[in-house]
Design an enzyme around this catalytic site. Structure first.
Site, PDB file in Angstrom:
ATOM      1  N   CYS A  58       7.675  11.960  11.458  1.00  0.00           N
ATOM      2  CA  CYS A  58       6.260  12.312  11.372  1.00  0.00           C
ATOM      3  C   CYS A  58       5.549  11.970  12.680  1.00  0.00           C
ATOM      4  O   CYS A  58       5.740  10.880  13.234  1.00  0.00           O
ATOM      5  CB  CYS A  58       5.601  11.574  10.214  1.00  0.00           C
ATOM      6  SG  CYS A  58       3.828  11.912  10.040  1.00  0.00           S
ATOM      7  N   CYS A  64      -0.145   5.514  11.607  1.00  0.00           N
ATOM      8  CA  CYS A  64      -0.517   5.611  10.192  1.00  0.00           C
ATOM      9  C   CYS A  64       0.153   4.511   9.381  1.00  0.00           C
ATOM     10  O   CYS A  64       1.340   4.217   9.555  1.00  0.00           O
ATOM     11  CB  CYS A  64      -0.129   6.982   9.656  1.00  0.00           C
ATOM     12  SG  CYS A  64      -0.438   7.189   7.894  1.00  0.00           S
ATOM     13  N   CYS A  67       3.270   5.032   5.699  1.00  0.00           N
ATOM     14  CA  CYS A  67       4.725   4.844   5.609  1.00  0.00           C
ATOM     15  C   CYS A  67       5.121   3.603   6.390  1.00  0.00           C
ATOM     16  O   CYS A  67       4.591   3.355   7.470  1.00  0.00           O
ATOM     17  CB  CYS A  67       5.460   6.062   6.169  1.00  0.00           C
ATOM     18  SG  CYS A  67       5.165   7.603   5.272  1.00  0.00           S
ATOM     19  N   CYS A 141       0.978  15.508   7.720  1.00  0.00           N
ATOM     20  CA  CYS A 141       1.645  14.468   6.933  1.00  0.00           C
ATOM     21  C   CYS A 141       2.886  15.021   6.250  1.00  0.00           C
ATOM     22  O   CYS A 141       2.850  16.089   5.618  1.00  0.00           O
ATOM     23  CB  CYS A 141       0.679  13.910   5.893  1.00  0.00           C
ATOM     24  SG  CYS A 141       1.398  12.657   4.807  1.00  0.00           S
ATOM     25  N   GLN A 241       2.314  10.093 -12.399  1.00  0.00           N
ATOM     26  CA  GLN A 241       3.438   9.851 -11.512  1.00  0.00           C
ATOM     27  C   GLN A 241       3.211  10.602 -10.208  1.00  0.00           C
ATOM     28  O   GLN A 241       2.621  11.678 -10.184  1.00  0.00           O
ATOM     29  CB  GLN A 241       4.745  10.284 -12.166  1.00  0.00           C
ATOM     30  CG  GLN A 241       5.098   9.497 -13.429  1.00  0.00           C
ATOM     31  CD  GLN A 241       5.346   8.017 -13.161  1.00  0.00           C
ATOM     32  OE1 GLN A 241       5.688   7.620 -12.050  1.00  0.00           O
ATOM     33  NE2 GLN A 241       5.185   7.183 -14.191  1.00  0.00           N
ATOM     34  N   PHE A 268       1.701   1.303 -22.966  1.00  0.00           N
ATOM     35  CA  PHE A 268       1.102   1.670 -21.681  1.00  0.00           C
ATOM     36  C   PHE A 268       1.351   3.169 -21.455  1.00  0.00           C
ATOM     37  O   PHE A 268       1.895   3.590 -20.441  1.00  0.00           O
ATOM     38  CB  PHE A 268       1.656   0.839 -20.527  1.00  0.00           C
ATOM     39  CG  PHE A 268       1.479  -0.651 -20.700  1.00  0.00           C
ATOM     40  CD1 PHE A 268       0.299  -1.274 -20.320  1.00  0.00           C
ATOM     41  CD2 PHE A 268       2.493  -1.426 -21.246  1.00  0.00           C
ATOM     42  CE1 PHE A 268       0.137  -2.646 -20.471  1.00  0.00           C
ATOM     43  CE2 PHE A 268       2.343  -2.794 -21.407  1.00  0.00           C
ATOM     44  CZ  PHE A 268       1.156  -3.404 -21.018  1.00  0.00           C
ATOM     45  N   GLU A 288      -2.377   2.884 -25.387  1.00  0.00           N
ATOM     46  CA  GLU A 288      -2.910   2.869 -24.026  1.00  0.00           C
ATOM     47  C   GLU A 288      -4.259   2.166 -24.019  1.00  0.00           C
ATOM     48  O   GLU A 288      -5.032   2.280 -24.965  1.00  0.00           O
ATOM     49  CB  GLU A 288      -3.051   4.310 -23.516  1.00  0.00           C
ATOM     50  CG  GLU A 288      -3.898   4.504 -22.290  1.00  0.00           C
ATOM     51  CD  GLU A 288      -3.411   3.727 -21.075  1.00  0.00           C
ATOM     52  OE1 GLU A 288      -4.269   3.180 -20.350  1.00  0.00           O
ATOM     53  OE2 GLU A 288      -2.185   3.652 -20.859  1.00  0.00           O
ATOM     54  N   ASP A 336       5.983   1.134 -19.971  1.00  0.00           N
ATOM     55  CA  ASP A 336       5.763   1.428 -18.552  1.00  0.00           C
ATOM     56  C   ASP A 336       4.532   0.656 -18.080  1.00  0.00           C
ATOM     57  O   ASP A 336       3.465   1.229 -17.860  1.00  0.00           O
ATOM     58  CB  ASP A 336       5.565   2.935 -18.366  1.00  0.00           C
ATOM     59  CG  ASP A 336       5.394   3.326 -16.898  1.00  0.00           C
ATOM     60  OD1 ASP A 336       5.650   2.484 -16.026  1.00  0.00           O
ATOM     61  OD2 ASP A 336       4.990   4.479 -16.640  1.00  0.00           O
ATOM     62  N   CYS A 362       7.437  -0.488 -11.860  1.00  0.00           N
ATOM     63  CA  CYS A 362       7.178  -0.299 -10.427  1.00  0.00           C
ATOM     64  C   CYS A 362       7.232  -1.625  -9.678  1.00  0.00           C
ATOM     65  O   CYS A 362       6.803  -1.702  -8.523  1.00  0.00           O
ATOM     66  CB  CYS A 362       5.812   0.373 -10.219  1.00  0.00           C
ATOM     67  SG  CYS A 362       4.411  -0.572 -10.850  1.00  0.00           S
TER      68      CYS A 362
END
Length: 408
Positions: A58, A64, A67, A141, A241, A268, A288, A336, A362
């Site tokens: 990139c 930036c 990343c 990007c 997602q 969740f 939720e 989740d 995550c």
């Protein structure tokens, strides 16, 4: 100037030398030189580069902050992400089989939060420079979908319309089946005149929906995302997602784990990312904390064809987890949680002895903690699947299959 050799890569993507000394942009095995301040070499010189090093693809990579790992080869990054999860499990005394990592392709991110600020003559929109509040434009990007990159002029226009030279706008842009869904935070209050101007902006850019703050939403047509057989209109700013490929990978894994289940619970649940596809074969209860997301899942289910029952419940699962006596009715659970994990809820699942669990996470550290709780309660960790939706970043997602050992 000091010379150091990088031993390993840290969880934030920095190289780590003995000390520890953190070296952004360095890779294991590299010899670097630089000045150490507060345990960091902020501007290292690579003396001996690693064979793992590649030229960042990139043009914005040097500035930036979106990343962290474009300077590392793809195979190394994939192995490193799997190893981060493996090490987290090892720290809890857990050994598990891993499936091959699934990585979303370049330019696949369907949602991104851009920062924007008015300037003297116009506006600036993009991502922040690494470790800075300076905004760098990212018109080419390689992470976001081209439709999102093409929305940067829109983000600048919104900053001119309702931004401030002293503060920043936060602009979440989501690509949906029916067009872009844009949610703006931290803008100036609007009145009847500016509301009409905002509507003109939405019309000029053919937006599906434009939301300004918490109270003003201009919907020209419902923004639609697909969960299984259901067409969902999420509330403004709702969690989704990050990539369609990532969503598909996680959903396929969850459906595999749940195969044969008759009655499941989704904890969740968001807008029904997993509950709605699961409802094709199982009666589902989706829990939720956000009432707007629960309502979105319910509306989608009511308009879908060929699904079994789906009930929804609005409940703060951190303060008020679903109890073991309530969970005992289910033969499958998918959970989740946010990055903090779900320590209290996992304990209730374990006490209820729900036979099959799909755990989506995550955060490898909190996932490993929750996994240890389940294993201690008699569950077996069948496999772990790492899903990389955040290409070239340090972010990691995963899904894991747990089955109750009825002999324990």
């Amino acid at each position: 100037m000091e010379t150091l050799v990088i031993e390993r890569l840290g969880h934030l993507g920095d190289g780590i030398a003995p000390g520890p000394v953190f070296v952004p942009g360095a890779l294991p095995g590299e010899e670097i030189a630089g000045e150490i301040q507060d345990g960091i070499v902020a501007t290292p010189k690579i003396v001996t580069p690693s064979p793992l090093r590649v030229a960042p693809p990139c043009p914005h990579a040097k500035r930036c902050g979106g990343c962290q790992l474009q300077h590392a080869g793809e195979n190394f990054v994939a192995e490193w992400k799997v190893d981060v999860v493996r090490q987290a499990l090892t720290a809890q005394g857990i050994d598990a089989p891993f499936r091959p990592i699934l990585t979303s392709p370049p330019q696949s991110r369907r949602r991104a939060t851009f920062s924007a600020r008015r300037t003297k003559k116009a506006a600036l929109a993009g991502f922040h420079v690494k470790r800075s509040d300076v905004i760098v434009p990212v018109p080419e990007c390689l992470v976001v979908h081209p439709d999102l990159a093409a929305a940067l002029p829109l983000v600048e226009e919104l900053a001119i319309f309702g931004g401030s030279r002293k503060g920043e706008l936060s602009v979440l842009v989501t690509r949906t089946e029916s067009g872009l869904d844009v949610t703006v935070r931290d803008g100036k209050p609007i009145d009847a005149v500016s509301r009409a101007e905002l509507a003109d902006i939405a019309r000029a850019h053919d937006l599906a929906r434009l939301s300004w703050g918490a109270d003003e939403t201009l919907e020209r047509r419902p923004p639609i995302v697909i969960f299984g057989k259901a067409r969902v209109t999420p509330p403004p700013g709702a969690f989704l997602q990050a990539t369609p490929e990532g969503q598909a990978a996680l959903t396929d894994a969850v459906l595999e784990i749940a195969a044969g289940a008759k009655k499941g619970v989704d904890l969740f649940a968001g807008c029904g990312t997993f509950a709605l596809p699961l409802a094709k074969d199982s009666a589902m209860h989706a829990v939720e904390g956000d009432p707007a997301m629960s309502a979105a899942a319910d509306r989608a289910w009511r308009h879908a064809q060929g699904l079994r029952s789906l009930t929804t419940e609005t409940r703060d699962l951190f303060r008020n987890p679903l109890l073991a006596q309530d969970l005992a009715a289910y033969d499958f659970a998918v959970i989740d949680p946010p990055r903090a994990g779900a320590e209290a809820q996992i304990r209730e699942i374990a006490e209820a002895r729900v036979p099959v669990i799909a755990h989506v996470s995550c955060n490898p550290v909190t996932f490993a903690r929750d996994a240890a709780t389940l294993i201690e309660a008699g569950y077996h960790l069948d496999w772990v699947q790492v899903v990389d939706q955040f290409r070239w970043s340090t972010h990691i997602e995963l899904v894991a299959a747990f089955r109750l050992d009825k002999n324990k």
